[in-house]
Scaffold this motif. Structure first.
Motif, PDB file in Angstrom:
ATOM      1  N   THR A 211      -4.877   7.238  -0.669  1.00  0.00           N
ATOM      2  CA  THR A 211      -3.699   6.488   0.027  1.00  0.00           C
ATOM      3  C   THR A 211      -3.219   5.498  -1.129  1.00  0.00           C
ATOM      4  O   THR A 211      -2.110   5.199  -1.556  1.00  0.00           O
TER       5      THR A 211
ATOM      6  N   TYR B  28      -9.537   9.580   9.016  1.00  0.00           N
ATOM      7  CA  TYR B  28      -8.870   9.052   7.964  1.00  0.00           C
ATOM      8  C   TYR B  28      -8.597   9.525   6.763  1.00  0.00           C
ATOM      9  O   TYR B  28      -7.847   9.406   6.012  1.00  0.00           O
ATOM     10  N   ARG B  29      -9.632  10.375   6.179  1.00  0.00           N
ATOM     11  CA  ARG B  29      -9.268  11.170   5.066  1.00  0.00           C
ATOM     12  C   ARG B  29      -8.429  12.161   5.177  1.00  0.00           C
ATOM     13  O   ARG B  29      -7.642  12.378   4.245  1.00  0.00           O
TER      14      ARG B  29
ATOM     15  N   TYR C 255      -4.144   2.910   8.321  1.00  0.00           N
ATOM     16  CA  TYR C 255      -5.002   3.607   9.021  1.00  0.00           C
ATOM     17  C   TYR C 255      -4.769   3.247  10.734  1.00  0.00           C
ATOM     18  O   TYR C 255      -5.600   3.930  11.511  1.00  0.00           O
TER      19      TYR C 255
ATOM     20  N   ALA D 165      -5.372   9.832   4.898  1.00  0.00           N
ATOM     21  CA  ALA D 165      -5.238   9.574   3.439  1.00  0.00           C
ATOM     22  C   ALA D 165      -4.465  10.652   2.599  1.00  0.00           C
ATOM     23  O   ALA D 165      -3.690  10.668   1.879  1.00  0.00           O
TER      24      ALA D 165
ATOM     25  N   SER E  14      -3.174  -3.837  -1.675  1.00  0.00           N
ATOM     26  CA  SER E  14      -4.213  -2.579  -1.182  1.00  0.00           C
ATOM     27  C   SER E  14      -5.469  -2.766  -2.466  1.00  0.00           C
ATOM     28  O   SER E  14      -6.568  -2.590  -1.960  1.00  0.00           O
TER      29      SER E  14
ATOM     30  N   VAL F 285     -10.884   6.756   1.115  1.00  0.00           N
ATOM     31  CA  VAL F 285      -9.643   7.239   1.458  1.00  0.00           C
ATOM     32  C   VAL F 285      -8.638   6.720   0.174  1.00  0.00           C
ATOM     33  O   VAL F 285      -7.495   6.470   0.344  1.00  0.00           O
TER      34      VAL F 285
ATOM     35  N   GLN G 187      -4.973  -2.016   2.534  1.00  0.00           N
ATOM     36  CA  GLN G 187      -5.977  -1.024   2.231  1.00  0.00           C
ATOM     37  C   GLN G 187      -6.403  -0.380   3.800  1.00  0.00           C
ATOM     38  O   GLN G 187      -7.242   0.592   3.966  1.00  0.00           O
TER      39      GLN G 187
END
Length: 464
Positions: free
Chosen positions: A225, A166-167, A156, A170, A255, A222, A152
């Motif tokens: 992902t 991060y968005r 990143y 993802a 995750s 996110v 998870q």
């Protein structure tokens, strides 16, 4: 009164068209209920309708594959279709990025809006600096023990090092990895050219519709992902690659634990259908992945990590169930039109902890029961199904059930099921009935009389 012959689904081929239409209509209803009608029927009826459409899709898909028109893909057709799927992926990605860009720009990362990304940044920063990752964090407005599994936050680490939001990272993973797996699988399906071209755009259309109807859905999370990992899992169950299947299982298990009750059924299915060696290879590779990514580097150094994580989940769940800023003074996430937690909250015992415990227990028992029922149905009909189709349909049914009964049904969590639906829609309609096949195909009565003569893998070349 006599109806036209083509309106009466008496033959195997005619019934297949009826079931195919049922899959498509159920999928459209599921998508509409999520994007446009999630609260239209209220917090008690809407979840029932949404879950019912998911179940109906699985039922219609199963019926379709009982009466499936059999055909295989011409070898040269796959080669001709690969460039088209990548062009379609590129065009869809451009459209999705175009609508998501202003959403990300207008929603800066803020722990007051959501603590997901700030927490992930703590993980990635600690990893890059060589610090102990699973220990209490005091950099947020409140102390918190890291409770995210490695897959998870590990994806990143490059984004943190490169300074990328991060968005965006993802979303890129979903488009390249998740939708790439979809397109690679689609190119191998024996679809008509019309069906093939329409289904090229299906996953990006779903994502585009989610973003345009609810810009907040992925504004602070996110989740793309996680969706990417499950898209790879859906593609892997339609393949024969033990490496791909194991890699997808490791990514999903490490995750989010959602798939954990389905995995034993899947390994059992591989044991029976793909062979003991194949099943053992997948299980061994999954074991190595879990040990190498999670147990040895982290869990073995502090076995309380797991219990601390569950304690944090309990705290977060209690916080959500204690809120009063939703409709009628109820918790907003429980009464958002997804999941059955509103029933537990409204009609459960007086003590809040007991209601939460019952919701959690109900999720475990009902999800496990769905897996057991799927295993029983597969065993009864095992001679009439390709096991890979069984795996895909049961994955969709299981995830729909798990997220319908989860204690806190966040919309971004529930959205995962829509992308598994895309794979179900993709394989429904695979197979074109030509004159040769029509003349050779047995009817339903013949199949019932001689089940042992029917191959377990119906037109398996269409899924390779």
């Amino acid at each position: 009164m006599r109806f036209p012959r083509f309106l009466v689904p008496t033959g195997q081929f005619q019934r297949a068209w009826l079931w195919q239409a049922g899959v498509y209509v159920s999928f459209w209803a599921e998508l509409r209920l999520f994007t446009d009608l999630r609260m239209h029927y209220g917090p008690f009826v809407s979840p029932v309708l949404f879950y019912a459409t998911s179940v109906l899709m699985c039922v219609f898909a199963a019926l379709y594959w009982l009466d499936r028109p059999v055909a295989t893909m011409e070898p040269g057709k796959t080669t001709r279709r690969f460039p088209l799927v990548w062009i379609g992926l590129l065009l869809g990605a451009v459209q999705v990025l175009y609508v998501q860009a202003p959403v990300i720009a207008s929603h800066p990362v803020d722990v007051k809006a959501s603590d997901i990304i700030p927490i992930l940044q703590v993980y990635a920063t600690r990893f890059l600096s060589g610090e102990v990752i699973y220990r209490y964090s005091t950099t947020l407005p409140y102390p918190i023990f890291p409770n995210y599994l490695p897959m998870q936050w590990l994806p990143y680490v490059p984004a943190q090092q490169l300074g990328i939001d991060y968005r965006w990272w993802a979303l890129g993973m979903l488009l390249l990895l998740g939708f790439g797996a979809y397109q690679a699988t689609l190119a191998r399906q024996p679809l008509s050219w019309v069906g093939f071209l329409l289904k090229i755009a299906l996953p990006t259309y779903v994502l585009y519709r989610l973003i345009t109807r609810d810009p907040e859905l992925f504004a602070h999370t996110v989740e793309p992902t996680i969706i990417a990992f499950y898209c790879v899992l859906a593609a892997s169950v339609l393949s024969r690659s033990a490496i791909l299947q194991a890699a997808a299982l490791v990514a999903c298990l490490l995750s989010r634990y959602s798939v954990v009750f389905w995995v034993p059924f899947y390994l059992w299915l591989l044991w029976r259908e793909a062979g003991k060696r194949h099943a053992l290879a997948v299980a061994a590779l999954v074991g190595v992945g879990v040990l190498g990514i999670y147990v040895i580097p982290y869990l073995s150094k502090d076995w309380t990590i797991f219990t601390h994580a569950f304690a944090e989940y309990k705290i977060a769940t209690m916080g959500e169930w204690s809120r009063t800023d939703g409709p009628g003074g109820n918790p907003p996430q429980l009464f958002a039109g997804f999941g059955f937690s509103a029933f537990w909250y409204t009609y459960g015992p007086d003590e809040l902890k007991t209601r939460i415990a019952l919701a959690q227990l109900g999720d475990v028992l009902i999800s496990s029961a769905v897996v057991a029922l799927s295993a029983w149905l597969y065993y009864r009909l095992r001679r009439r199904y390709d096991y890979r189709i069984v795996a895909l349909i049961t994955l969709k049914l299981y995830l729909a059930t798990f997220y319908a009964f989860i204690q806190t049904p966040y919309p971004y969590l529930t959205s995962l099921g829509l992308f598994i639906s895309v794979f179900v829609v993709m394989v429904t309609g695979a197979g074109q009935r030509d004159k040769v096949v029509a003349a050779a195909a047995p009817d339903a009565d013949d199949i019932a009389e001689r089940p042992a003569e029917r191959s377990r893998s119906i037109s398996t070349a269409s899924l390779n």
